[in-house]
Design an enzyme around this catalytic site. Structure first.
Site, short mmCIF file in Angstrom:
data_model
loop_
_atom_site.label_atom_id
_atom_site.label_comp_id
_atom_site.label_asym_id
_atom_site.label_seq_id
_atom_site.Cartn_x
_atom_site.Cartn_y
_atom_site.Cartn_z
N GLY A 190 0.92 -1.66 0.35
CA GLY A 190 0.23 0.18 0.16
C GLY A 190 1.06 1.30 0.69
O GLY A 190 0.40 2.26 0.86
N ALA A 191 2.11 1.22 -0.54
CA ALA A 191 2.81 2.68 -0.33
C ALA A 191 2.48 3.21 -1.64
O ALA A 191 3.15 4.49 -1.59
CB ALA A 191 3.74 1.81 -0.27
N GLY A 200 -1.21 7.55 0.89
CA GLY A 200 -1.02 7.93 1.91
C GLY A 200 -0.44 7.43 3.38
O GLY A 200 0.82 7.57 2.64
N GLY A 232 1.24 4.68 3.33
CA GLY A 232 2.43 3.89 2.98
C GLY A 232 3.56 4.93 2.11
O GLY A 232 4.34 4.58 2.37
N SER A 253 -5.43 -1.23 14.03
CA SER A 253 -6.05 0.23 14.02
C SER A 253 -6.73 -0.32 15.81
O SER A 253 -6.13 -1.02 16.20
CB SER A 253 -7.03 0.05 13.40
OG SER A 253 -8.39 1.49 13.46
N TYR A 256 -14.60 -3.65 8.70
CA TYR A 256 -12.92 -3.49 8.99
C TYR A 256 -12.42 -3.64 10.56
O TYR A 256 -11.10 -4.28 10.58
CB TYR A 256 -13.12 -1.94 9.02
CG TYR A 256 -11.75 -1.10 9.07
CD1 TYR A 256 -10.47 -0.94 7.73
CD2 TYR A 256 -11.53 -0.63 10.15
CE1 TYR A 256 -9.61 0.01 8.51
CE2 TYR A 256 -10.47 0.09 10.29
CZ TYR A 256 -9.13 0.20 9.96
OH TYR A 256 -8.51 1.36 10.10
#
Length: 297
Positions: free
Chosen positions: A44-45, A48, A50, A171, A194
């Site tokens: 996820g880079a 955001g 990442g 989270s 989530y």
């Protein structure tokens, strides 16, 4: 409890007794390492947290960055901005997760740090239940099953680089997975999906830390910051609480800071060690979760 609907996370106390040690009874892995040249994979880079983490690491130089993303254009931009190697994969497909690992192993014989950061959040207006390429509930697939599989596939490279680190981005919003309905076919909300996926990842992190005790590979999970100014937070409809820089600092502390060398089986909120939901410390719950997970893979 997954307390997201009020617009703020309920902060858990970090005081009192320390969280229990991971299975195996150890709190630290041997051979702690300080800052040195490292090969680091960030999922996820392309956006955001990442991407911000990749840019922060690139600014210091010295590290080889392996950047995963799903969108080819954004991934190419992140790679150009950081000098990182781009690896495109859709983590909602476990076959693509395995191909991602194989692609990395074909080019690298060691991996010093794995940051499992990619994830699917929730939407202000809610979403209908979605499924992955393999038929799994989407958030369960991307936020939990994908990092479990990717980590397993890359363990040989992490062993070769030991002492090495696994950092799982979790989270503070946590809810136990219904082990009789892990795919959340009843009473679905994207917020619940989530939160369940994130607590499952924390539970897996604790089990893996115990499994890898004595190998030099550490495993920790972190809630980096609350509602950072990212696309995921914007889609949630929540107001920004913390800065992106706070999230980067909390995550990077587990990536290459000397003071966290050897620390394993911990859950952090920001830069502080904290307690996750009670189920994370329930050995029987984690055992059943591991069995359910194995049946899904």
């Amino acid at each position: 409890m997954c307390d997201l609907g009020s617009g703020t996370f309920r902060r858990r106390s970090t005081g009192g007794s320390s969280p229990p040690a991971p299975p195996g009874g150890t709190r630290r892995a041997p051979e702690p390492k300080g800052v040195r040249h490292a090969t680091i994979l960030i999922t996820g880079a392309s956006d955001g947290l990442g991407r911000a983490l990749a840019e922060d690491l690139a600014a210091d130089g010295g590290h080889t960055l392996l950047l995963h993303g799903r969108d080819p254009e954004r991934l190419a931009e992140a790679a150009a901005a950081t000098g990182g190697e781009p690896y495109r994969a859709d983590l909602s497909s476990l076959a693509e997760v395995r191909r991602l690992a194989a692609g990395i192993a074909a080019r690298h014989d060691r991996l010093d740090v794995l940051v499992n950061n990619a994830g699917v959040g929730f939407h202000a207006e809610g979403t209908r239940r979605q499924t992955s390429a393999d038929g799994h509930e989407l958030r369960l697939a991307v936020n939990y099953l994908a990092p479990v599989v990717l980590t397993r596939e890359l363990l040989p490279l992490l062993h070769r680089a030991a002492p090495s680190r696994i950092v799982n981005v979790a989270s503070i919003g946590q809810q136990p997975l219904d082990l009789d309905d892990p795919e959340l076919t009843r009473g679905y909300t994207d917020v619940a999906a989530y939160c369940r996926s994130k607590l499952a990842l924390i539970c897996h992190s604790l089990d893996l830390a115990g499994e890898l005790s004595g190998t030099g590979i550490t495993v920790n999970s972190v809630h980096p910051a609350t509602y950072m100014p990212t696309a995921m937070s914007r889609r949630s409809g929540m107001e920004v609480v913390d800065s992106l820089e706070q999230g980067v600092a909390a995550t990077r502390r587990l990536v290459d800071a000397p003071e966290t060398a050897g620390v394993t089986g911990r859950y952090f909120e920001g830069g502080k060690e904290a307690r996750a939901a009670a189920e994370a410390y329930d050995a029987e719950y984690r055992k059943r979760l591991a069995e359910v997970t194995a049946s899904l893979l």
